[in-house]
Write a protein that holds these residues in place. Structure first.
Motif, PDB file in Angstrom:
ATOM      1  N   VAL A  52      37.350  34.580  92.638  1.00 59.33           N
ATOM      2  CA  VAL A  52      38.241  35.647  93.390  1.00 59.33           C
ATOM      3  C   VAL A  52      37.000  36.906  93.233  1.00 59.33           C
ATOM      4  CG1 VAL A  52      40.145  37.028  93.846  1.00 59.33           C
ATOM      5  CG2 VAL A  52      40.209  34.788  93.046  1.00 59.33           C
ATOM      6  N   ALA A  56      28.111  40.667  91.835  1.00 54.43           N
ATOM      7  CA  ALA A  56      26.965  40.098  91.127  1.00 54.43           C
ATOM      8  C   ALA A  56      27.532  39.185  89.861  1.00 54.43           C
ATOM      9  CB  ALA A  56      26.020  41.503  90.392  1.00 54.43           C
ATOM     10  N   VAL A  57      28.767  39.444  89.377  1.00 54.11           N
ATOM     11  CA  VAL A  57      29.210  38.730  88.369  1.00 54.11           C
ATOM     12  C   VAL A  57      29.529  37.188  88.951  1.00 54.11           C
ATOM     13  CG1 VAL A  57      31.034  38.401  86.462  1.00 54.11           C
ATOM     14  CG2 VAL A  57      29.763  40.547  86.861  1.00 54.11           C
ATOM     15  N   VAL A  75      36.708  33.628  96.962  1.00 54.94           N
ATOM     16  CA  VAL A  75      37.527  34.245  98.117  1.00 54.94           C
ATOM     17  C   VAL A  75      37.158  35.696  97.850  1.00 54.94           C
ATOM     18  CG1 VAL A  75      39.888  34.914  98.437  1.00 54.94           C
ATOM     19  CG2 VAL A  75      39.488  32.828  97.201  1.00 54.94           C
ATOM     20  N   ALA A  76      36.599  36.467  98.885  1.00 57.44           N
ATOM     21  CA  ALA A  76      36.202  37.731  98.754  1.00 57.44           C
ATOM     22  C   ALA A  76      35.611  38.236 100.071  1.00 57.44           C
ATOM     23  CB  ALA A  76      35.189  38.070  97.840  1.00 57.44           C
ATOM     24  N   PRO A  77      36.220  39.687 100.476  1.00 59.41           N
ATOM     25  CA  PRO A  77      35.947  40.056 101.855  1.00 59.41           C
ATOM     26  C   PRO A  77      34.479  40.322 101.776  1.00 59.41           C
ATOM     27  CG  PRO A  77      37.392  41.643 100.575  1.00 59.41           C
ATOM     28  CD  PRO A  77      37.096  40.610  99.611  1.00 59.41           C
ATOM     29  N   ARG A  97      37.933  36.785 103.072  1.00 63.72           N
ATOM     30  CA  ARG A  97      39.226  37.937 102.871  1.00 63.72           C
ATOM     31  C   ARG A  97      39.895  38.096 101.522  1.00 63.72           C
ATOM     32  NH1 ARG A  97      42.893  34.563 100.886  1.00 63.72           N
ATOM     33  NH2 ARG A  97      42.839  32.580 101.581  1.00 63.72           N
ATOM     34  N   PRO A  98      40.787  39.222 101.413  1.00 67.56           N
ATOM     35  CA  PRO A  98      41.059  39.447  99.858  1.00 67.56           C
ATOM     36  C   PRO A  98      42.013  38.296  99.517  1.00 67.56           C
ATOM     37  CG  PRO A  98      41.709  41.310 101.659  1.00 67.56           C
ATOM     38  CD  PRO A  98      41.198  40.233 102.511  1.00 67.56           C
ATOM     39  N   TYR A  99      42.008  38.399  98.148  1.00 67.15           N
ATOM     40  CA  TYR A  99      42.829  37.186  97.516  1.00 67.15           C
ATOM     41  C   TYR A  99      44.312  37.237  97.939  1.00 67.15           C
ATOM     42  CZ  TYR A  99      45.993  35.468  93.746  1.00 67.15           C
ATOM     43  OH  TYR A  99      46.843  34.795  93.222  1.00 67.15           O
ATOM     44  N   ALA A 113      37.110  37.990  89.430  1.00 61.76           N
ATOM     45  CA  ALA A 113      35.869  38.774  89.073  1.00 61.76           C
ATOM     46  C   ALA A 113      35.715  39.806  90.184  1.00 61.76           C
ATOM     47  CB  ALA A 113      34.800  37.655  89.270  1.00 61.76           C
ATOM     48  N   ASP A 115      36.365  43.885  91.661  1.00 57.94           N
ATOM     49  CA  ASP A 115      36.333  45.147  90.831  1.00 57.94           C
ATOM     50  C   ASP A 115      37.609  45.915  90.928  1.00 57.94           C
ATOM     51  OD1 ASP A 115      36.188  45.529  93.506  1.00 57.94           O
ATOM     52  OD2 ASP A 115      34.617  46.730  93.781  1.00 57.94           O
ATOM     53  N   ALA A 116      38.694  45.004  91.179  1.00 59.36           N
ATOM     54  CA  ALA A 116      39.924  45.673  91.194  1.00 59.36           C
ATOM     55  C   ALA A 116      40.988  45.170  90.245  1.00 59.36           C
ATOM     56  CB  ALA A 116      40.698  45.455  92.616  1.00 59.36           C
ATOM     57  N   ALA A 138      36.223  41.024  83.440  1.00 63.57           N
ATOM     58  CA  ALA A 138      36.072  42.436  83.113  1.00 63.57           C
ATOM     59  C   ALA A 138      37.302  42.902  82.069  1.00 63.57           C
ATOM     60  CB  ALA A 138      36.556  43.559  84.260  1.00 63.57           C
TER      61      ALA A 138
HETATM   62  N1  LIG Z   1      31.443  39.421  83.257  1.00 64.85           N
HETATM   63  C1  LIG Z   1      30.236  39.882  83.145  1.00 64.85           C
HETATM   64  O1  LIG Z   1      29.365  39.721  82.777  1.00 64.85           O
HETATM   65  C2  LIG Z   1      30.462  41.638  83.903  1.00 64.85           C
HETATM   66  C3  LIG Z   1      31.712  42.227  84.098  1.00 64.85           C
HETATM   67  N2  LIG Z   1      31.747  43.123  84.896  1.00 64.85           N
HETATM   68  C4  LIG Z   1      33.010  43.656  85.496  1.00 64.85           C
HETATM   69  O2  LIG Z   1      33.348  42.557  86.365  1.00 64.85           O
HETATM   70  C5  LIG Z   1      33.778  43.049  87.712  1.00 64.85           C
HETATM   71  C6  LIG Z   1      33.029  42.682  88.790  1.00 64.85           C
HETATM   72  O3  LIG Z   1      31.672  42.971  88.688  1.00 64.85           O
HETATM   73  P1  LIG Z   1      30.819  42.836  89.845  1.00 64.85           P
HETATM   74  O4  LIG Z   1      30.513  41.522  90.419  1.00 64.85           O
HETATM   75  O5  LIG Z   1      29.269  43.456  89.453  1.00 64.85           O
HETATM   76  O6  LIG Z   1      31.429  43.614  90.860  1.00 64.85           O
HETATM   77  P2  LIG Z   1      31.073  44.083  92.489  1.00 64.85           P
HETATM   78  O7  LIG Z   1      31.597  45.566  92.797  1.00 64.85           O
HETATM   79  O8  LIG Z   1      29.626  43.663  92.752  1.00 64.85           O
HETATM   80  O9  LIG Z   1      31.742  43.121  93.309  1.00 64.85           O
HETATM   81  C7  LIG Z   1      33.172  43.269  93.209  1.00 64.85           C
HETATM   82  C8  LIG Z   1      33.687  42.083  94.399  1.00 64.85           C
HETATM   83  O10 LIG Z   1      35.056  42.016  94.492  1.00 64.85           O
HETATM   84  C9  LIG Z   1      35.608  41.708  95.820  1.00 64.85           C
HETATM   85  N3  LIG Z   1      36.935  42.106  95.853  1.00 64.85           N
HETATM   86  C10 LIG Z   1      37.529  43.450  95.830  1.00 64.85           C
HETATM   87  N4  LIG Z   1      38.978  43.512  96.173  1.00 64.85           N
HETATM   88  C11 LIG Z   1      39.302  42.060  96.229  1.00 64.85           C
HETATM   89  C12 LIG Z   1      40.347  41.269  96.652  1.00 64.85           C
HETATM   90  N5  LIG Z   1      41.596  41.988  96.709  1.00 64.85           N
HETATM   91  N6  LIG Z   1      40.258  40.049  96.904  1.00 64.85           N
HETATM   92  C13 LIG Z   1      38.921  39.389  96.613  1.00 64.85           C
HETATM   93  N7  LIG Z   1      37.719  39.826  96.256  1.00 64.85           N
HETATM   94  C14 LIG Z   1      37.971  41.103  96.261  1.00 64.85           C
HETATM   95  C15 LIG Z   1      34.577  42.692  96.577  1.00 64.85           C
HETATM   96  O11 LIG Z   1      34.465  42.096  97.990  1.00 64.85           O
HETATM   97  C16 LIG Z   1      33.309  42.352  96.021  1.00 64.85           C
HETATM   98  O12 LIG Z   1      32.616  41.142  96.477  1.00 64.85           O
HETATM   99  C17 LIG Z   1      33.728  44.553  87.478  1.00 64.85           C
HETATM  100  O13 LIG Z   1      35.135  44.962  87.232  1.00 64.85           O
HETATM  101  C18 LIG Z   1      32.884  44.615  86.190  1.00 64.85           C
HETATM  102  O14 LIG Z   1      33.141  45.915  85.471  1.00 64.85           O
HETATM  103  C19 LIG Z   1      30.544  43.956  85.130  1.00 64.85           C
HETATM  104  C20 LIG Z   1      29.275  43.495  84.902  1.00 64.85           C
HETATM  105  C21 LIG Z   1      29.148  42.242  83.972  1.00 64.85           C
END
Ligand SMILES: NC(=O)C1=CN([C@@H]2O[C@H](COP(=O)(O)OP(=O)(O)OC[C@H]3O[C@@H](n4cnc5c(N)ncnc54)[C@H](O)[C@@H]3O)[C@@H](O)[C@H]2O)C=CC1
Ligand SMILES: C[C@@]1(CC(=O)O)c2cc3[nH]c(cc4nc(cc5[nH]c(cc(n2)[C@H]1CCC(=O)O)[C@@](C)(CC(=O)O)[C@@H]5CCC(=O)O)C(CC(=O)O)=C4CCC(=O)O)c(CCC(=O)O)c3CC(=O)O
Length: 258
Positions: A52, A56-57, A75-77, A97-99, A113, A115-116, A138
């Motif tokens: 979900v 990038a992660v 699953v992601a918009p 779409r959202p989860y 995974a 950012d919410a 996260a």
């Molecule tokens: N585990 C790791 O190695 C790391 C973890 N993080 C943390 O992990 C999280 C994700 O990081 P990134 O991938 O960089 O974030 P990002 O901001 O690049 O991506 C977030 C994704 O979540 C999706 N999203 C948002 N609301 C959603 C919902 N209701 N349903 C489904 N998808 C939804 C967005 O469409 C987007 O694709 C952040 O909280 C970050 O702080 C960040 C860097 C490394």
């Protein structure tokens, strides 16, 4: 557990002048060296894994899951380009779409995974209710598992984890190991595996099997592989296969049951 420095008993700025006190305090809080995570190598081939979030992660997790043969649903918009490409190539299923609760049905594993944080928590709750293991990327301490940094050479798999403390360090440790475990290790491990498979006997031949391990380990096949000494390798392999008619009624060519 709250980070120990948040409970640091004296004024932080004063302690930093008193150099060494903070580190010493933190080291003193390190009293439990027991294993926190149980390491396993999971076979995810053809198993459904739901990610979900499409950032990038998520992309990093998806790439490794696909390499291991999993059936990945994201699953992601929105998707980062790398994930969009994999979806366009039909390598993963994208639900744009959202989860929604119910998305984890049939999954072996789930990754929260987004950012919410509240969405990640909902994903974790559904996972818990279904008995699906979940990685909260996260908020590792609230999840069931974390993923390590990885070095793979064919069947050789080396992983590093800091139990969530410092992913960057895990990555650097693997980078330090990379030149030590060059690509040729894939060949060495494969040869050792095949030779072992050929020579091991069924249950009850432990002493024989232990002798075989000792011989195989002593052979230093990797030096020969690395130096491209194929003739020497052939000689060893032929010799092993001649002596490979292992004693015992079950004969050779069986995997070690242990
Ligand atoms: N585990 C790791 O190695 C790391 C973890 N993080 C943390 O992990 C999280 C994700 O990081 P990134 O991938 O960089 O974030 P990002 O901001 O690049 O991506 C977030 C994704 O979540 C999706 N999203 C948002 N609301 C959603 C919902 N209701 N349903 C489904 N998808 C939804 C967005 O469409 C987007 O694709 C952040 O909280 C970050 O702080 C960040 C860097 C490394
Ligand atoms: C718990 C875990 C999640 C899980 O299990 O999914 C987790 C969590 C978090 N990572 C964060 C940051 C970074 N992550 C990386 C890189 C990797 N992170 C990986 C794993 C894990 N990261 C798991 C624990 C692993 C362990 O115990 O060691 C690697 C090893 C493998 C993989 O991603 O599968 C992969 C190497 C990729 C490769 O090998 O190519 C880098 C460095 C870089 O990108 O170069 C940074 C920046 C530097 C730094 O912070 O160290 C943040 C803060 C986010 C923020 O600040 O917003 C959190 C959240 C938190 O800590 O709260």
């Amino acid at each position: 557990m709250a980070a120990p420095w948040r409970r640091f008993p004296v004024d932080l700025s004063a302690s930093l002048r008193d150099s060494g006190a903070l580190a010493e305090y933190l080291f003193n809080s390190l009293t439990d060296f027991s294993l926190r995570y149980y390491p396993i190598n999971l076979d995810v081939k053809d198993r459904v894994v739901v990610i979900v979030g499409g950032g990038a992660v998520a992309a990093r997790k998806a790439a490794r899951l696909l390499a291991a043969g999993a059936r990945v649903t994201v699953v992601a918009p929105t998707l980062v380009p790398r994930l969009a490409e994999l979806a366009a190539q039909g390598k993963l299923v994208h639900l744009p779409r959202p989860y929604l609760p119910g998305d984890l049905a049939g999954a072996l594993l789930a990754f929260a995974a987004t950012d919410a944080p509240e969405v990640n928590r909902e994903v974790a709750e559904e996972a818990r209710s279904l008995g699906v293991l979940v990685d909260l990327v996260a908020d590792p301490r609230s999840g069931d598992f974390t993923t390590p940094a990885v070095l793979s050479r064919g069947e050789l798999l080396i992983t590093a984890s800091t139990s969530g403390a410092s992913p960057g360090l895990s990555r650097r440790i693997i980078e330090e190991l990379e030149p030590l475990f060059d690509d040729e290790y894939a060949k060495s491990v494969m040869l050792l595996g095949r030779a072992r498979e050929k020579l091991l006997t069924e249950k009850g031949r432990t002493a024989y099997n232990e002798r075989v391990f000792a011989v195989l380990e002593a052979l230093d096949l990797h030096r020969l592989v690395k130096n491209g000494q194929l003739e020497a390798l052939d000689q060893i392999l032929l010799k092993l296969s001649e002596s490979g008619a292992a004693p015992g009624p079950e004969g050779a060519n069986k995997k070690d049951p242990s």
